[in-house]
Design a protein around this motif. Structure first.
Motif, PDB file in Angstrom:
ATOM      1  N   LEU A 132       0.856  -1.188   0.000  1.00 23.19           N
ATOM      2  CA  LEU A 132       0.000   0.000   0.000  1.00 23.19           C
ATOM      3  C   LEU A 132       0.888   1.232   0.000  1.00 23.19           C
ATOM      4  O   LEU A 132       1.959   1.239   0.606  1.00 23.19           O
ATOM      5  CB  LEU A 132      -0.880   0.060   1.249  1.00 23.19           C
ATOM      6  CG  LEU A 132      -2.083  -0.841   1.358  1.00 23.19           C
ATOM      7  CD1 LEU A 132      -2.753  -0.644   2.715  1.00 23.19           C
ATOM      8  CD2 LEU A 132      -3.074  -0.559   0.244  1.00 23.19           C
ATOM      9  N   ASP A 133       0.428   2.283  -0.645  1.00 20.78           N
ATOM     10  CA  ASP A 133       1.133   3.558  -0.652  1.00 20.78           C
ATOM     11  C   ASP A 133       0.217   4.645  -0.104  1.00 20.78           C
ATOM     12  O   ASP A 133      -0.981   4.652  -0.409  1.00 20.78           O
ATOM     13  CB  ASP A 133       1.554   3.929  -2.080  1.00 20.78           C
ATOM     14  CG  ASP A 133       2.670   3.048  -2.588  1.00 20.78           C
ATOM     15  OD1 ASP A 133       3.794   3.213  -2.093  1.00 20.78           O
ATOM     16  OD2 ASP A 133       2.419   2.202  -3.458  1.00 20.78           O
ATOM     17  N   PHE A 134       0.792   5.538   0.698  1.00 20.68           N
ATOM     18  CA  PHE A 134       0.049   6.666   1.247  1.00 20.68           C
ATOM     19  C   PHE A 134       0.861   7.937   1.095  1.00 20.68           C
ATOM     20  O   PHE A 134       2.070   7.937   1.330  1.00 20.68           O
ATOM     21  CB  PHE A 134      -0.228   6.477   2.752  1.00 20.68           C
ATOM     22  CG  PHE A 134      -1.172   5.363   3.079  1.00 20.68           C
ATOM     23  CD1 PHE A 134      -2.541   5.554   2.971  1.00 20.68           C
ATOM     24  CD2 PHE A 134      -0.704   4.137   3.494  1.00 20.68           C
ATOM     25  CE1 PHE A 134      -3.424   4.542   3.276  1.00 20.68           C
ATOM     26  CE2 PHE A 134      -1.572   3.110   3.802  1.00 20.68           C
ATOM     27  CZ  PHE A 134      -2.940   3.312   3.690  1.00 20.68           C
ATOM     28  N   GLU A 135       0.194   9.014   0.732  1.00 17.77           N
ATOM     29  CA  GLU A 135       0.801  10.334   0.798  1.00 17.77           C
ATOM     30  C   GLU A 135       0.492  10.876   2.188  1.00 17.77           C
ATOM     31  O   GLU A 135      -0.633  10.759   2.663  1.00 17.77           O
ATOM     32  CB  GLU A 135       0.218  11.252  -0.279  1.00 17.77           C
ATOM     33  CG  GLU A 135       0.518  10.803  -1.697  1.00 17.77           C
ATOM     34  CD  GLU A 135       2.006  10.640  -1.998  1.00 17.77           C
ATOM     35  OE1 GLU A 135       2.829  11.446  -1.491  1.00 17.77           O
ATOM     36  OE2 GLU A 135       2.356   9.705  -2.730  1.00 17.77           O
ATOM     37  N   SER A 153      10.765 -12.601  12.250  1.00 20.50           N
ATOM     38  CA  SER A 153       9.334 -12.883  12.224  1.00 20.50           C
ATOM     39  C   SER A 153       8.826 -13.029  10.798  1.00 20.50           C
ATOM     40  O   SER A 153       9.202 -12.275   9.908  1.00 20.50           O
ATOM     41  CB  SER A 153       8.552 -11.771  12.923  1.00 20.50           C
ATOM     42  OG  SER A 153       7.166 -12.062  12.903  1.00 20.50           O
ATOM     43  N   HIS A 154       7.939 -13.988  10.626  1.00 18.29           N
ATOM     44  CA  HIS A 154       7.259 -14.198   9.352  1.00 18.29           C
ATOM     45  C   HIS A 154       6.214 -13.093   9.148  1.00 18.29           C
ATOM     46  O   HIS A 154       5.940 -12.693   8.018  1.00 18.29           O
ATOM     47  CB  HIS A 154       6.600 -15.583   9.379  1.00 18.29           C
ATOM     48  CG  HIS A 154       5.769 -15.882   8.191  1.00 18.29           C
ATOM     49  ND1 HIS A 154       6.304 -16.049   6.940  1.00 18.29           N
ATOM     50  CD2 HIS A 154       4.441 -16.044   8.052  1.00 18.29           C
ATOM     51  CE1 HIS A 154       5.330 -16.309   6.078  1.00 18.29           C
ATOM     52  NE2 HIS A 154       4.189 -16.311   6.729  1.00 18.29           N
ATOM     53  N   ASP A 155       5.641 -12.599  10.249  1.00 13.99           N
ATOM     54  CA  ASP A 155       4.615 -11.555  10.192  1.00 13.99           C
ATOM     55  C   ASP A 155       5.304 -10.197  10.280  1.00 13.99           C
ATOM     56  O   ASP A 155       5.520  -9.654  11.358  1.00 13.99           O
ATOM     57  CB  ASP A 155       3.594 -11.734  11.315  1.00 13.99           C
ATOM     58  CG  ASP A 155       2.803 -13.023  11.142  1.00 13.99           C
ATOM     59  OD1 ASP A 155       2.438 -13.338  10.000  1.00 13.99           O
ATOM     60  OD2 ASP A 155       2.574 -13.705  12.143  1.00 13.99           O
ATOM     61  N   ARG A 156       5.656  -9.687   9.113  1.00 19.53           N
ATOM     62  CA  ARG A 156       6.496  -8.501   9.043  1.00 19.53           C
ATOM     63  C   ARG A 156       5.823  -7.416   8.199  1.00 19.53           C
ATOM     64  O   ARG A 156       5.233  -7.693   7.159  1.00 19.53           O
ATOM     65  CB  ARG A 156       7.842  -8.874   8.420  1.00 19.53           C
ATOM     66  CG  ARG A 156       8.869  -7.780   8.503  1.00 19.53           C
ATOM     67  CD  ARG A 156      10.225  -8.232   7.965  1.00 19.53           C
ATOM     68  NE  ARG A 156      10.184  -8.387   6.525  1.00 19.53           N
ATOM     69  CZ  ARG A 156      10.312  -9.556   5.884  1.00 19.53           C
ATOM     70  NH1 ARG A 156      10.496 -10.668   6.555  1.00 19.53           N
ATOM     71  NH2 ARG A 156      10.258  -9.596   4.569  1.00 19.53           N
ATOM     72  N   LEU A 157       5.948  -6.179   8.664  1.00 19.40           N
ATOM     73  CA  LEU A 157       5.479  -5.026   7.908  1.00 19.40           C
ATOM     74  C   LEU A 157       6.680  -4.121   7.671  1.00 19.40           C
ATOM     75  O   LEU A 157       7.262  -3.584   8.613  1.00 19.40           O
ATOM     76  CB  LEU A 157       4.388  -4.275   8.669  1.00 19.40           C
ATOM     77  CG  LEU A 157       3.814  -3.049   7.954  1.00 19.40           C
ATOM     78  CD1 LEU A 157       3.170  -3.440   6.617  1.00 19.40           C
ATOM     79  CD2 LEU A 157       2.798  -2.352   8.849  1.00 19.40           C
ATOM     80  N   ASP A 158       7.069  -4.002   6.407  1.00 19.37           N
ATOM     81  CA  ASP A 158       8.155  -3.111   6.012  1.00 19.37           C
ATOM     82  C   ASP A 158       7.536  -1.773   5.627  1.00 19.37           C
ATOM     83  O   ASP A 158       6.650  -1.727   4.768  1.00 19.37           O
ATOM     84  CB  ASP A 158       8.918  -3.695   4.826  1.00 19.37           C
ATOM     85  CG  ASP A 158       9.712  -4.927   5.205  1.00 19.37           C
ATOM     86  OD1 ASP A 158      10.862  -4.753   5.645  1.00 19.37           O
ATOM     87  OD2 ASP A 158       9.191  -6.055   5.078  1.00 19.37           O
ATOM     88  N   ILE A 159       7.994  -0.714   6.268  1.00 16.32           N
ATOM     89  CA  ILE A 159       7.466   0.623   6.001  1.00 16.32           C
ATOM     90  C   ILE A 159       8.628   1.503   5.554  1.00 16.32           C
ATOM     91  O   ILE A 159       9.604   1.676   6.283  1.00 16.32           O
ATOM     92  CB  ILE A 159       6.803   1.229   7.252  1.00 16.32           C
ATOM     93  CG1 ILE A 159       5.695   0.314   7.765  1.00 16.32           C
ATOM     94  CG2 ILE A 159       6.281   2.632   6.948  1.00 16.32           C
ATOM     95  CD1 ILE A 159       5.131   0.716   9.112  1.00 16.32           C
ATOM     96  N   HIS A 196       5.950  10.352   1.843  1.00 12.47           N
ATOM     97  CA  HIS A 196       5.303   9.216   1.201  1.00 12.47           C
ATOM     98  C   HIS A 196       5.615   7.984   2.033  1.00 12.47           C
ATOM     99  O   HIS A 196       6.739   7.817   2.513  1.00 12.47           O
ATOM    100  CB  HIS A 196       5.852   9.046  -0.225  1.00 12.47           C
ATOM    101  CG  HIS A 196       5.280   7.872  -0.923  1.00 12.47           C
ATOM    102  ND1 HIS A 196       5.903   6.647  -0.940  1.00 12.47           N
ATOM    103  CD2 HIS A 196       4.129   7.718  -1.619  1.00 12.47           C
ATOM    104  CE1 HIS A 196       5.157   5.793  -1.625  1.00 12.47           C
ATOM    105  NE2 HIS A 196       4.077   6.415  -2.044  1.00 12.47           N
ATOM    106  N   ALA A 197       4.616   7.149   2.235  1.00  9.48           N
ATOM    107  CA  ALA A 197       4.807   5.892   2.973  1.00  9.48           C
ATOM    108  C   ALA A 197       4.433   4.724   2.073  1.00  9.48           C
ATOM    109  O   ALA A 197       3.354   4.716   1.479  1.00  9.48           O
ATOM    110  CB  ALA A 197       3.943   5.874   4.228  1.00  9.48           C
ATOM    111  N   ARG A 198       5.328   3.758   1.979  1.00 13.13           N
ATOM    112  CA  ARG A 198       5.045   2.504   1.279  1.00 13.13           C
ATOM    113  C   ARG A 198       5.064   1.393   2.323  1.00 13.13           C
ATOM    114  O   ARG A 198       6.042   1.223   3.045  1.00 13.13           O
ATOM    115  CB  ARG A 198       6.062   2.209   0.193  1.00 13.13           C
ATOM    116  CG  ARG A 198       5.899   0.767  -0.341  1.00 13.13           C
ATOM    117  CD  ARG A 198       6.547   0.570  -1.639  1.00 13.13           C
ATOM    118  NE  ARG A 198       5.627   1.159  -2.617  1.00 13.13           N
ATOM    119  CZ  ARG A 198       5.828   1.135  -3.920  1.00 13.13           C
ATOM    120  NH1 ARG A 198       6.895   0.572  -4.414  1.00 13.13           N
ATOM    121  NH2 ARG A 198       4.961   1.682  -4.740  1.00 13.13           N
ATOM    122  N   LEU A 199       3.955   0.674   2.427  1.00 15.59           N
ATOM    123  CA  LEU A 199       3.816  -0.429   3.364  1.00 15.59           C
ATOM    124  C   LEU A 199       3.812  -1.733   2.589  1.00 15.59           C
ATOM    125  O   LEU A 199       3.033  -1.892   1.653  1.00 15.59           O
ATOM    126  CB  LEU A 199       2.501  -0.308   4.147  1.00 15.59           C
ATOM    127  CG  LEU A 199       2.432   0.738   5.258  1.00 15.59           C
ATOM    128  CD1 LEU A 199       2.630   2.138   4.748  1.00 15.59           C
ATOM    129  CD2 LEU A 199       1.124   0.629   5.999  1.00 15.59           C
TER     130      LEU A 199
END
Length: 164
Positions: free
Chosen positions: A9-12, A129-135, A146-149
């Motif tokens: 996902l991308d957010f401004e 961790s397998h449950d990972r969120l790269d931001i 800008h944020a890319r998740l």
């Protein structure tokens, strides 16, 4: 979920308020065993996002706490009745031996770990961790961010419908 399954996902983020909303939205989705890796240049908003996530999670449980940057302490922990959150800043880490002393594996087992500057220990971070969120946070023209998740493991599904 398959290790390779991922969602992006991308957010401004036109203002600090938008960064705070993103942190609050993520706080509602974190769970024990999660690893959140925050990347971006100095001033991109990593600490602001981590602070918003922690304060929102604590606030949802009737708690509040000051959430300073862990740049000098390296690790800060916050506990609610639901979850232990460990906020780590690896900016000053120079030797792999320093990582062992931080106890990141145990912290992931016990709750959520938020890591600023994970590129300082990339191989170790991906094994935690397998449950990972790269931001990834970046500065864009006119003072916006800008944020890319990118969600892996169960984060791929948890990103569905995320809005700020």
């Amino acid at each position: 979920m398959d290790e390779k399954a991922a969602a992006t996902l991308d957010f401004e983020l036109p203002s600090e308020a938008a960064t705070l909303r993103l942190g609050a939205a993520l706080a509602a989705r974190v769970a024990a065993g999660d690893l959140l890796l925050l990347r971006g240049d100095l001033g991109a908003g990593k600490t602001a996002l981590a602070r918003a996530l922690v304060q929102s999670h604590l606030g949802a449980h009737g708690l509040s706490d000051d959430v300073p940057s862990p740049t000098f302490t390296l690790v800060q922990t916050y506990e609610s009745p639901a979850l232990l959150i460990t906020h780590v800043d690896l900016y000053r880490v120079e030797e792999p031996s320093e990582l062992r002393e931080l106890g990141l594996g145990e912290a992931v087992d016990e709750g959520v770990v938020i890591v600023e500057w994970p590129e300082r220990a990339e191989a170790k971070m991906k094994r935690l961790s397998h449950d990972r969120l790269d931001i990834s946070l970046s500065l864009v023209p006119e003072g916006m961010r800008h944020a890319r998740l990118e969600g892996s493991g169960s984060w791929a599904a948890r990103l569905e419908g995320l809005t700020i």
